[in-house]
Design a protein around this motif. Structure first.
Motif, PDB file in Angstrom:
ATOM      1  N   ALA A 166       0.813  -1.219   0.000  1.00 57.18           N
ATOM      2  CA  ALA A 166       0.000   0.000   0.000  1.00 57.18           C
ATOM      3  C   ALA A 166       0.843   1.263   0.000  1.00 57.18           C
ATOM      4  CB  ALA A 166      -0.942  -0.010   1.206  1.00 57.18           C
ATOM      5  N   CYS A 167       2.096   1.173   0.475  1.00 60.49           N
ATOM      6  CA  CYS A 167       2.926   2.363   0.568  1.00 60.49           C
ATOM      7  C   CYS A 167       4.397   1.977   0.458  1.00 60.49           C
ATOM      8  CB  CYS A 167       2.671   3.105   1.894  1.00 60.49           C
ATOM      9  SG  CYS A 167       3.021   2.088   3.349  1.00 60.49           S
ATOM     10  N   ASP A 168       5.285   2.979   0.524  1.00 66.11           N
ATOM     11  CA  ASP A 168       6.718   2.715   0.376  1.00 66.11           C
ATOM     12  C   ASP A 168       7.235   1.817   1.493  1.00 66.11           C
ATOM     13  OD1 ASP A 168       6.703   4.265  -1.853  1.00 66.11           O
ATOM     14  OD2 ASP A 168       7.586   6.039  -0.913  1.00 66.11           O
ATOM     15  N   SER A 169       6.729   1.996   2.703  1.00 59.47           N
ATOM     16  CA  SER A 169       7.175   1.170   3.827  1.00 59.47           C
ATOM     17  C   SER A 169       6.793  -0.299   3.594  1.00 59.47           C
ATOM     18  CB  SER A 169       6.559   1.672   5.134  1.00 59.47           C
ATOM     19  OG  SER A 169       7.005   2.981   5.428  1.00 59.47           O
ATOM     20  N   ASP A 170       5.580  -0.529   3.094  1.00 58.34           N
ATOM     21  CA  ASP A 170       5.155  -1.907   2.790  1.00 58.34           C
ATOM     22  C   ASP A 170       6.054  -2.520   1.720  1.00 58.34           C
ATOM     23  OD1 ASP A 170       3.119  -1.721   4.602  1.00 58.34           O
ATOM     24  OD2 ASP A 170       1.578  -1.232   3.108  1.00 58.34           O
ATOM     25  N   ILE A 171       6.378  -1.730   0.697  1.00 58.09           N
ATOM     26  CA  ILE A 171       7.216  -2.248  -0.392  1.00 58.09           C
ATOM     27  C   ILE A 171       8.603  -2.586   0.118  1.00 58.09           C
ATOM     28  CG2 ILE A 171       8.361  -1.592  -2.551  1.00 58.09           C
ATOM     29  CD1 ILE A 171       5.828  -0.036  -3.285  1.00 58.09           C
ATOM     30  N   THR A 172       9.184  -1.714   0.947  1.00 62.93           N
ATOM     31  CA  THR A 172      10.514  -1.985   1.500  1.00 62.93           C
ATOM     32  C   THR A 172      10.502  -3.247   2.352  1.00 62.93           C
ATOM     33  OG1 THR A 172      11.044   0.384   1.516  1.00 62.93           O
ATOM     34  CG2 THR A 172      12.375  -1.050   2.923  1.00 62.93           C
ATOM     35  N   MET A 173       9.479  -3.398   3.199  1.00 64.30           N
ATOM     36  CA  MET A 173       9.382  -4.601   4.026  1.00 64.30           C
ATOM     37  C   MET A 173       9.207  -5.859   3.167  1.00 64.30           C
ATOM     38  SD  MET A 173       9.592  -5.933   6.934  1.00 64.30           S
ATOM     39  CE  MET A 173       9.631  -4.422   7.905  1.00 64.30           C
ATOM     40  N   ALA A 174       8.421  -5.746   2.097  1.00 62.31           N
ATOM     41  CA  ALA A 174       8.229  -6.905   1.215  1.00 62.31           C
ATOM     42  C   ALA A 174       9.546  -7.302   0.571  1.00 62.31           C
ATOM     43  CB  ALA A 174       7.178  -6.588   0.151  1.00 62.31           C
ATOM     44  N   ARG A 175      10.347  -6.318   0.165  1.00 70.63           N
ATOM     45  CA  ARG A 175      11.655  -6.619  -0.428  1.00 70.63           C
ATOM     46  C   ARG A 175      12.570  -7.325   0.563  1.00 70.63           C
ATOM     47  NH1 ARG A 175      11.961  -0.759  -3.444  1.00 70.63           N
ATOM     48  NH2 ARG A 175      11.202  -1.453  -5.505  1.00 70.63           N
ATOM     49  N   VAL A 176      12.570  -6.857   1.803  1.00 75.24           N
ATOM     50  CA  VAL A 176      13.406  -7.472   2.833  1.00 75.24           C
ATOM     51  C   VAL A 176      12.966  -8.907   3.096  1.00 75.24           C
ATOM     52  CG1 VAL A 176      14.079  -7.393   5.261  1.00 75.24           C
ATOM     53  CG2 VAL A 176      14.001  -5.280   3.920  1.00 75.24           C
ATOM     54  N   MET A 177      11.663  -9.117   3.232  1.00 76.16           N
ATOM     55  CA  MET A 177      11.159 -10.462   3.517  1.00 76.16           C
ATOM     56  C   MET A 177      11.372 -11.404   2.339  1.00 76.16           C
ATOM     57  SD  MET A 177       7.647  -9.672   5.631  1.00 76.16           S
ATOM     58  CE  MET A 177       7.370 -11.417   5.902  1.00 76.16           C
ATOM     59  N   CYS A 178      11.255 -10.880   1.116  1.00 78.97           N
ATOM     60  CA  CYS A 178      11.499 -11.719  -0.058  1.00 78.97           C
ATOM     61  C   CYS A 178      12.968 -12.131  -0.114  1.00 78.97           C
ATOM     62  CB  CYS A 178      11.110 -10.961  -1.328  1.00 78.97           C
ATOM     63  SG  CYS A 178      11.357 -11.888  -2.853  1.00 78.97           S
ATOM     64  N   ALA A 179      13.866 -11.194   0.219  1.00 83.32           N
ATOM     65  CA  ALA A 179      15.290 -11.528   0.247  1.00 83.32           C
ATOM     66  C   ALA A 179      15.584 -12.599   1.286  1.00 83.32           C
ATOM     67  CB  ALA A 179      16.118 -10.272   0.518  1.00 83.32           C
ATOM     68  N   ILE A 180      14.940 -12.499   2.444  1.00 81.31           N
ATOM     69  CA  ILE A 180      15.132 -13.513   3.494  1.00 81.31           C
ATOM     70  C   ILE A 180      14.614 -14.867   3.036  1.00 81.31           C
ATOM     71  CG2 ILE A 180      14.443 -14.188   5.823  1.00 81.31           C
ATOM     72  CD1 ILE A 180      14.420 -11.195   6.547  1.00 81.31           C
TER      73      ILE A 180
END
Length: 578
Positions: free
Chosen positions: A188-202
């Motif tokens: 929904a926002c930049d914070s969500d996108i950043t968290m999704a990127r981090v979790m996908c990397a993990i």
């Protein structure tokens, strides 16, 4: 109510809820596997025949597309994705989302990558996920405003896939709502996108760690000569020992493959003899190729880095151990077979395998191969004047304008077969299958041919990259061509045990031995030994078939003295051709 009664009540409620969930999962499973109608949150719909899509069929307005995925599942096992469907349906009901489409990725990895050709023609490593790509196209179309999954790692485990989803969401107006049952995927926002990127990397790192540990374990087992587990392979028992009732079919397919019988033809012939896969279904040629390229057929255990292209055939350098016991195919024959099936110059013909003996082998003077058709013509009884429609099979040139060939199939086949058998009866075996040269190693020669072909490709690449001049390219290409031609000539001149003509040369009764051959073997012998050209005749003329056919003997690479053939009453004389 005391604490004990409260705990018992909660336990009973939990058990009842689990029972209800099992019932619902069973209902979804039954609908998926039977392509049945099913209602989701009041919206009528139906599952596709493949069980990979549920589509709303009613008039209710829907705006949500759901994607469920599980990485590893046995064939026919849909319990994992069925549970995810139930979870997604319950979440959508709570959020008042109207699901109109459910896409299923069963037994599909979101981590493993393969080399594919992109729309721009580039070859890149990508995950192969048709349903995920379809989801992106649907969201991009603007028809669907909400995307629902169970968890982030059920949607993406590769950063490229996540970025593709982010691009679709950010370019949408109004913005597409991305939701998940566990709350792990929101964009929904930049914070969500950043968290999704981090979790996908993990999640991606976790998959890499698991793949590395599994790979190391399998390498250890292979080096020790132990079976590495996994699905039971065709031709083997669960403990890794050879299953003889299946191994005999693998040997038969390998023998015909080594004899250059096309995969489509050998598959058709062996299916006709009763060959079936583990599901009781006839084999397909692409699966037969995969089956024949398995190193385990030769008792070889291999190991490959997890980052390598899994579809590439294994090489000798990747062999790390051997299985105990006798192999299904001897290793030298296996490597010869691999060289044949992976030869870049190997001619492949799309479509079904030829059904008739001479299809594509007999030639019209125009150069087109003849194919069988059913020809109808009228026949009138002179006394009763009764007209009947008669059908007969004919070989016909595929070009439709005048001046091309049409000839009766049965008569032409009989003439060619009898001529071929007569030649084999009266010829020196060396003219048919060559002379065995003990000093020559067939597998080594095939490896040499492949090495020369690879070097020619490297020379062309060096010229394209401006690492060599045109004169250097021409000189290097000419030298390598001479070496390639010499190796191919030596290979062609060697008598090989897998040559199907050897079964006729060594047979006391050629007629009986010919009947024992498969159609694919009969066609391959004819392709190797003869060229057959049929001359056209004018409309209304009646010319015997034997007077229209020119049968020419192919000469082997090692020249031998011409062998005269005495014409018989049933066989057409042969002429020599270089």
């Amino acid at each position: 109510m005391n604490a004990t009664e409260t705990t018992a009540t909660r336990t009973a409620e939990t058990a009842e809820a689990e029972k209800a969930e099992r019932i619902r999962v069973g209902q979804v499973r039954e609908a998926m596997t039977s392509a049945a109608a099913m209602e989701i949150n009041g919206v009528a719909g139906r599952w596709s025949e493949s069980g990979q899509e549920w589509t709303a069929t009613g008039t209710a307005e829907t705006d949500t597309v759901a994607l469920v995925r599980i990485s590893d599942a046995e064939p026919g096992d849909v319990d994992g994705v069925a549970r995810q469907v139930v979870a997604a349906v319950d979440h959508a009901a709570a959020k008042r989302q109207r699901i109109g489409l459910v896409l299923v990725e069963n037994d599909t990895s979101a981590f493993k990558r393969r080399k594919i050709t992109l729309p721009n023609g580039e070859r890149q490593l990508r995950t192969v996920r048709p349903q995920f790509r379809k989801t992106l196209r649907l969201l991009e179309s603007g028809r669907w405003r909400t995307f629902l999954s169970v968890h982030l790692d059920r949607t993406v485990r590769d950063p490229r896939d996540l970025e593709d989803l982010i691009d679709v969401v950010e370019q949408s107006r109004p913005r597409i709502v991305v939701d998940s049952v566990t709350g792990s995927l929101r964009l929904a926002c930049d914070s969500d996108i950043t968290m999704a990127r981090v979790m996908c990397a993990i999640a991606n790192q976790a998959s890499r760690d698991t793949a590395r540990r599994v790979s190391d374990k399998r390498r250890t087992l292979a080096e020790e000569g132990r079976f590495g587990g996994g699905a039971v392979r065709y031709g083997f028992n669960p403990d890794g020992t050879v299953r003889e009732d299946e191994a005999r079919w693998i040997r038969a397919a390998a023998d015909q493959g080594l004899a250059d019988v096309p995969l489509g033809e050998l598959t058709r012939d062996l299916n006709g003899q009763g060959w079936r896969n583990r599901d009781g279904e006839p084999w397909e040629s692409r699966n037969v190729r995969t089956l024949l390229l398995r190193p385990c057929n030769a008792g070889l255990l291999v190991h490959r880095k997890v980052t390598d292209d899994e579809r590439r055939p294994y090489t000798r350098d990747e062999v790390v151990g051997t299985l105990p016991g006798e192999p299904i195919i001897e290793p030298d024959r296996y490597w010869s077979l691999v060289a044949k099936l992976t030869d870049p110059d190997r001619v492949t013909t799309p479509g079904s395998a030829p059904k008739w003996y001479g299809s594509g082998i007999y030639q019209c003077p125009c150069g087109q191969g003849l194919r069988v058709q059913n020809k109808q013509y009228k026949k009138t009884n002179r006394r009763t004047k009764e007209v009947t429609i008669v059908e007969r099979e004919v070989y016909r040139c595929q070009r439709t304008n005048a001046g091309h060939v049409t000839v009766a199939r049965a008569e032409l086949d009989a003439l060619v077969i009898e001529t071929l058998k007569e030649w084999i009866r009266t010829s020196d075996p060396a003219d048919i299958i060559g002379v065995r040269t003990a000093a020559e190693d067939v597998a080594a020669l095939r490896a040499e041919v492949k090495r020369h072909k690879d070097r020619l490709i490297e020379i062309a690449d060096d010229y394209d990259e401006d690492r060599i001049t045109r004169q250097q390219r021409d000189r290097s290409t000419a030298k390598r061509r001479r070496k390639l031609d010499a190796a191919q000539a030596r290979l062609a001149a060697i008598a090989q045990d897998e040559d199907p003509a050897a079964k006729l040369v060594e047979a006391p009764d050629i007629d009986a031995a010919w009947k024992d051959l498969t159609l694919g073997e009969q066609r391959q012998i004819t392709r190797r030994l003869l060229t057959i050209e049929v001359q056209p005749i004018g409309r209304g003329k009646r010319t015997p078939v034997r007077d229209r056919v020119e049968i020419t003997r192919r000469r082997r690479p090692t020249p031998t003295a011409p062998t005269p053939i005495t014409p018989t009453t049933t066989a057409q004389p042969l002429t020599e051709a270089a």
